[in-house]
Design a protein around this motif. Structure first.
Motif, PDB file in Angstrom:
ATOM      1  N   PHE A  33     -34.492  13.082  26.020  1.00 37.61           N
ATOM      2  CA  PHE A  33     -35.506  12.051  26.128  1.00 37.61           C
ATOM      3  C   PHE A  33     -34.915  10.845  26.848  1.00 37.61           C
ATOM      4  O   PHE A  33     -33.830  10.390  26.508  1.00 37.61           O
ATOM      5  CB  PHE A  33     -35.990  11.629  24.733  1.00 37.61           C
ATOM      6  N   LEU A  34     -35.638  10.315  27.828  1.00 38.79           N
ATOM      7  CA  LEU A  34     -35.202   9.129  28.561  1.00 38.79           C
ATOM      8  C   LEU A  34     -36.061   7.948  28.121  1.00 38.79           C
ATOM      9  O   LEU A  34     -37.291   7.985  28.227  1.00 38.79           O
ATOM     10  CB  LEU A  34     -35.345   9.338  30.070  1.00 38.79           C
ATOM     11  N   ASN A  35     -35.391   6.914  27.608  1.00 41.36           N
ATOM     12  CA  ASN A  35     -36.063   5.666  27.252  1.00 41.36           C
ATOM     13  C   ASN A  35     -35.668   4.627  28.286  1.00 41.36           C
ATOM     14  O   ASN A  35     -34.508   4.225  28.361  1.00 41.36           O
ATOM     15  CB  ASN A  35     -35.648   5.175  25.864  1.00 41.36           C
ATOM     16  N   GLU A  36     -36.638   4.209  29.075  1.00 39.94           N
ATOM     17  CA  GLU A  36     -36.370   3.213  30.114  1.00 39.94           C
ATOM     18  C   GLU A  36     -36.669   1.817  29.585  1.00 39.94           C
ATOM     19  O   GLU A  36     -37.577   1.628  28.778  1.00 39.94           O
ATOM     20  CB  GLU A  36     -37.215   3.501  31.348  1.00 39.94           C
ATOM     21  N   GLY A  37     -35.898   0.851  30.055  1.00 41.53           N
ATOM     22  CA  GLY A  37     -36.157  -0.541  29.702  1.00 41.53           C
ATOM     23  C   GLY A  37     -35.816  -0.915  28.278  1.00 41.53           C
ATOM     24  O   GLY A  37     -36.430  -1.801  27.698  1.00 41.53           O
ATOM     25  N   VAL A  38     -34.814  -0.267  27.692  1.00 44.18           N
ATOM     26  CA  VAL A  38     -34.364  -0.599  26.339  1.00 44.18           C
ATOM     27  C   VAL A  38     -33.501  -1.859  26.419  1.00 44.18           C
ATOM     28  O   VAL A  38     -32.721  -2.035  27.351  1.00 44.18           O
ATOM     29  CB  VAL A  38     -33.552   0.571  25.731  1.00 44.18           C
ATOM     30  N   ARG A  39     -33.619  -2.719  25.442  1.00 38.26           N
ATOM     31  CA  ARG A  39     -32.862  -3.974  25.435  1.00 38.26           C
ATOM     32  C   ARG A  39     -31.450  -3.732  24.895  1.00 38.26           C
ATOM     33  O   ARG A  39     -31.282  -3.217  23.796  1.00 38.26           O
ATOM     34  CB  ARG A  39     -33.590  -4.996  24.575  1.00 38.26           C
ATOM     35  N   LEU A  40     -30.441  -4.088  25.702  1.00 40.14           N
ATOM     36  CA  LEU A  40     -29.030  -4.038  25.312  1.00 40.14           C
ATOM     37  C   LEU A  40     -28.622  -5.472  24.985  1.00 40.14           C
ATOM     38  O   LEU A  40     -28.612  -6.341  25.862  1.00 40.14           O
ATOM     39  CB  LEU A  40     -28.178  -3.473  26.448  1.00 40.14           C
ATOM     40  N   TYR A  41     -28.328  -5.743  23.714  1.00 30.96           N
ATOM     41  CA  TYR A  41     -28.083  -7.101  23.241  1.00 30.96           C
ATOM     42  C   TYR A  41     -26.596  -7.448  23.254  1.00 30.96           C
ATOM     43  O   TYR A  41     -25.774  -6.714  22.688  1.00 30.96           O
ATOM     44  CB  TYR A  41     -28.607  -7.272  21.809  1.00 30.96           C
ATOM     45  N   CYS A  42     -26.263  -8.581  23.884  1.00 30.94           N
ATOM     46  CA  CYS A  42     -24.903  -9.086  23.892  1.00 30.94           C
ATOM     47  C   CYS A  42     -24.517  -9.475  22.464  1.00 30.94           C
ATOM     48  O   CYS A  42     -25.323 -10.032  21.723  1.00 30.94           O
ATOM     49  CB  CYS A  42     -24.806 -10.303  24.818  1.00 30.94           C
ATOM     50  N   GLN A  43     -23.273  -9.168  22.084  1.00 32.76           N
ATOM     51  CA  GLN A  43     -22.792  -9.510  20.749  1.00 32.76           C
ATOM     52  C   GLN A  43     -22.024 -10.832  20.771  1.00 32.76           C
ATOM     53  O   GLN A  43     -21.620 -11.324  21.822  1.00 32.76           O
ATOM     54  CB  GLN A  43     -21.911  -8.383  20.211  1.00 32.76           C
ATOM     55  N   GLU A  44     -21.802 -11.400  19.591  1.00 36.76           N
ATOM     56  CA  GLU A  44     -21.168 -12.714  19.476  1.00 36.76           C
ATOM     57  C   GLU A  44     -19.790 -12.784  20.114  1.00 36.76           C
ATOM     58  O   GLU A  44     -19.387 -13.837  20.592  1.00 36.76           O
ATOM     59  CB  GLU A  44     -21.075 -13.127  18.008  1.00 36.76           C
ATOM     60  N   ASP A  45     -19.052 -11.667  20.139  1.00 36.06           N
ATOM     61  CA  ASP A  45     -17.697 -11.708  20.698  1.00 36.06           C
ATOM     62  C   ASP A  45     -17.702 -11.793  22.224  1.00 36.06           C
ATOM     63  O   ASP A  45     -16.668 -11.991  22.849  1.00 36.06           O
ATOM     64  CB  ASP A  45     -16.868 -10.521  20.234  1.00 36.06           C
ATOM     65  N   GLY A  46     -18.866 -11.628  22.844  1.00 35.17           N
ATOM     66  CA  GLY A  46     -18.980 -11.719  24.292  1.00 35.17           C
ATOM     67  C   GLY A  46     -18.444 -10.518  25.044  1.00 35.17           C
ATOM     68  O   GLY A  46     -18.556 -10.433  26.265  1.00 35.17           O
ATOM     69  N   GLU A  47     -17.858  -9.581  24.342  1.00 38.35           N
ATOM     70  CA  GLU A  47     -17.267  -8.395  24.969  1.00 38.35           C
ATOM     71  C   GLU A  47     -18.130  -7.154  24.791  1.00 38.35           C
ATOM     72  O   GLU A  47     -18.167  -6.285  25.640  1.00 38.35           O
ATOM     73  CB  GLU A  47     -15.876  -8.139  24.362  1.00 38.35           C
ATOM     74  N   HIS A  48     -18.814  -7.068  23.674  1.00 38.34           N
ATOM     75  CA  HIS A  48     -19.606  -5.891  23.334  1.00 38.34           C
ATOM     76  C   HIS A  48     -21.097  -6.175  23.466  1.00 38.34           C
ATOM     77  O   HIS A  48     -21.529  -7.323  23.406  1.00 38.34           O
ATOM     78  CB  HIS A  48     -19.313  -5.441  21.900  1.00 38.34           C
ATOM     79  N   ALA A  49     -21.853  -5.106  23.617  1.00 41.23           N
ATOM     80  CA  ALA A  49     -23.311  -5.171  23.590  1.00 41.23           C
ATOM     81  C   ALA A  49     -23.810  -4.004  22.740  1.00 41.23           C
ATOM     82  O   ALA A  49     -23.108  -3.001  22.581  1.00 41.23           O
ATOM     83  CB  ALA A  49     -23.882  -5.109  24.999  1.00 41.23           C
ATOM     84  N   MET A  50     -25.017  -4.141  22.180  1.00 40.91           N
ATOM     85  CA  MET A  50     -25.502  -3.122  21.251  1.00 40.91           C
ATOM     86  C   MET A  50     -26.974  -2.812  21.484  1.00 40.91           C
ATOM     87  O   MET A  50     -27.762  -3.695  21.823  1.00 40.91           O
ATOM     88  CB  MET A  50     -25.318  -3.611  19.811  1.00 40.91           C
ATOM     89  N   ILE A  51     -27.305  -1.536  21.292  1.00 38.79           N
ATOM     90  CA  ILE A  51     -28.697  -1.104  21.206  1.00 38.79           C
ATOM     91  C   ILE A  51     -28.892  -0.481  19.832  1.00 38.79           C
ATOM     92  O   ILE A  51     -27.943   0.012  19.218  1.00 38.79           O
ATOM     93  CB  ILE A  51     -29.093  -0.078  22.299  1.00 38.79           C
ATOM     94  N   TRP A  52     -30.129  -0.518  19.349  1.00 32.24           N
ATOM     95  CA  TRP A  52     -30.466   0.147  18.100  1.00 32.24           C
ATOM     96  C   TRP A  52     -31.943   0.489  18.134  1.00 32.24           C
ATOM     97  O   TRP A  52     -32.674   0.029  19.006  1.00 32.24           O
ATOM     98  CB  TRP A  52     -30.131  -0.725  16.885  1.00 32.24           C
ATOM     99  N   GLY A  53     -32.335   1.338  17.199  1.00 34.58           N
ATOM    100  CA  GLY A  53     -33.745   1.695  17.107  1.00 34.58           C
ATOM    101  C   GLY A  53     -34.188   2.797  18.050  1.00 34.58           C
ATOM    102  O   GLY A  53     -35.372   3.084  18.137  1.00 34.58           O
TER     103      GLY A  53
END
Length: 103
Positions: A33-53
């Motif tokens: 399954f391809l999900n386009e336009g998912v939000r990748l959120y920058c994390q507080e450490d400025g180095e990592h980013a996260m998706i969920w859901g």
């Protein structure tokens, strides 16, 4: 039916990304399954980013009934998540899991 995942990344541009979600059973794709336009959120450490859901699922044609889903109980599968940012940079995560149906 599927497995909800949360993915922590490095080296990708935060913002809108495409997420390819594959399920593999014995090396064969059992859902893609391809999900386009998912939000990748920058994390507080400025180095990592996260998706969920997002959910790694199973092909409805092959596993669309309760009996077919029950046949997955105890099955070891690989969940493969590929995240691609707007610069066409990708990260891949592969997680082996054991499916538990009705538990």
């Amino acid at each position: 039916m599927g497995v909800s995942v949360r993915v922590l990344t490095t080296g990708l541009d935060p913002g809108s990304v495409d997420v390819l979600l594959d399920t593999e059973i014995d090396g064969e794709t059992a859902g893609s399954f391809l999900n386009e336009g998912v939000r990748l959120y920058c994390q507080e450490d400025g180095e990592h980013a996260m998706i969920w859901g997002v959910v790694v699922g199973f092909d409805q044609d092959d596993y669309g009934t309760n009996d077919k889903l029950l046949s997955l109980d105890g099955q070891e599968v690989d969940l493969v998540v590929t995240v691609t940012d707007k610069f066409d940079v990708s990260a891949v995560a592969n997680v082996p899991v054991t499916i538990e149906v009705g538990g």
